[in-house]
Design an enzyme around this catalytic site. Structure first.
Site, PDB file in Angstrom:
ATOM      1  N   THR A   1       0.841  -1.201   0.000  1.00 59.45           N
ATOM      2  CA  THR A   1       0.000   0.000   0.000  1.00 59.45           C
ATOM      3  C   THR A   1       0.871   1.244   0.000  1.00 59.45           C
ATOM      4  O   THR A   1       1.993   1.218   0.515  1.00 59.45           O
ATOM      5  CB  THR A   1      -0.954   0.045   1.210  1.00 59.45           C
ATOM      6  OG1 THR A   1      -1.821   1.163   1.079  1.00 59.45           O
ATOM      7  CG2 THR A   1      -0.212   0.134   2.527  1.00 59.45           C
ATOM      8  N   ASN A   2       0.351   2.291  -0.567  1.00 54.32           N
ATOM      9  CA  ASN A   2       1.001   3.599  -0.484  1.00 54.32           C
ATOM     10  C   ASN A   2       0.195   4.527   0.413  1.00 54.32           C
ATOM     11  O   ASN A   2       0.493   5.709   0.504  1.00 54.32           O
ATOM     12  CB  ASN A   2       1.147   4.212  -1.883  1.00 54.32           C
ATOM     13  CG  ASN A   2       2.176   3.465  -2.694  1.00 54.32           C
ATOM     14  OD1 ASN A   2       3.238   3.119  -2.187  1.00 54.32           O
ATOM     15  ND2 ASN A   2       1.869   3.192  -3.949  1.00 54.32           N
TER      16      ASN A   2
ATOM     17  N   ASP B   1      -8.195  -5.003  -1.339  1.00 51.35           N
ATOM     18  CA  ASP B   1      -8.947  -4.180  -2.273  1.00 51.35           C
ATOM     19  C   ASP B   1     -10.319  -3.958  -1.656  1.00 51.35           C
ATOM     20  O   ASP B   1     -10.890  -4.865  -1.045  1.00 51.35           O
ATOM     21  CB  ASP B   1      -9.068  -4.840  -3.641  1.00 51.35           C
ATOM     22  CG  ASP B   1      -9.455  -3.828  -4.696  1.00 51.35           C
ATOM     23  OD1 ASP B   1      -8.657  -2.913  -4.959  1.00 51.35           O
ATOM     24  OD2 ASP B   1     -10.566  -3.936  -5.243  1.00 51.35           O
TER      25      ASP B   1
ATOM     26  N   PRO C   1      -0.734   5.680   3.949  1.00 52.66           N
ATOM     27  CA  PRO C   1      -0.285   5.580   5.341  1.00 52.66           C
ATOM     28  C   PRO C   1      -1.430   5.346   6.329  1.00 52.66           C
ATOM     29  O   PRO C   1      -1.237   4.720   7.375  1.00 52.66           O
ATOM     30  CB  PRO C   1       0.403   6.926   5.601  1.00 52.66           C
ATOM     31  CG  PRO C   1      -0.140   7.855   4.564  1.00 52.66           C
ATOM     32  CD  PRO C   1      -0.499   7.010   3.379  1.00 52.66           C
TER      33      PRO C   1
END
Length: 187
Positions: free
Chosen positions: A7-8, A65, A10
């Site tokens: 994941t990007n 997702d 945070p």
């Protein structure tokens, strides 16, 4: 135990870390290229992304997702929730719902982990409805407009502690945490 979450985001990393902490599972971010899989089912998307990333980065890679399925919009945005959020935002979604009496919606999260080339997928779902305006300061994404069934507060108003016990992501990742713990894969 340690897993790597692709994941990007945070906020998602912090949320998943909080959810898996009771299972003594540490979560680190996997800095991987984004895998774009086009499908209308979040389970298929998570599974295929986990397979791909596992082949590149090895075991204990986790992908999730999420889809938001709004009844009055025929299930839109579904698995395209992130794209819709980035392009039209909450205001755009609320505009699409102007005049709609039926504001029912379902949040669905599929969390997939790959170990030894085998992918396991865990699904969490929460039914609820879409608020008429954004409410609350907590959370991220659609949290200010999603009200879980049986409640009057949005995810954003509930606070992190409550949300991380009842959300679609909490349900999916709690299943994943229990599955990992029951298999003693880290001993």
């Amino acid at each position: 135990m340690r897993i790597r979450l692709a994941t990007n985001n945070p906020y998602k990393l912090a949320e998943v870390s909080h959810i898996l902490a009771p299972f003594c599972i540490e979560v680190e971010r996997l800095d991987a290229e984004k895998v774009e899989i086009q499908h209308d089912d979040v389970v298929v998307i998570a599974r295929k992304a986990a397979e791909f990333l596992c082949s590149r980065y090895g075991d204990f890679v986790v992908v999730d997702d999420t889809g938001l399925y709004i009844e009055a919009l025929g299930g839109f945005p579904g698995p395209y929730a992130e794209y819709v959020y980035r392009t039209i935002g909450l205001k755009g979604v609320l505009k699409l719902l102007e005049g709609a009496a039926d504001r029912r919606a379902t949040f669905k999260c599929a969390a997939a982990i790959c170990i030894g080339g085998r992918v396991e997928v865990f699904v969490g779902e929460v039914r609820g409805y879409i608020a008429h305006e954004p409410r609350g300061r907590g959370g991220f994404g659609y949290d200010p407009i999603f009200i879980p069934e049986g409640m009057t507060a949005t995810y954003a108003e509930l606070g992190e502690e409550v949300k991380n016990k009842i959300s679609h992501r909490a349900k999916a990742f709690s299943q994943l945490g229990a599955w990992l713990t029951n298999r003693n894969l880290f001993k």
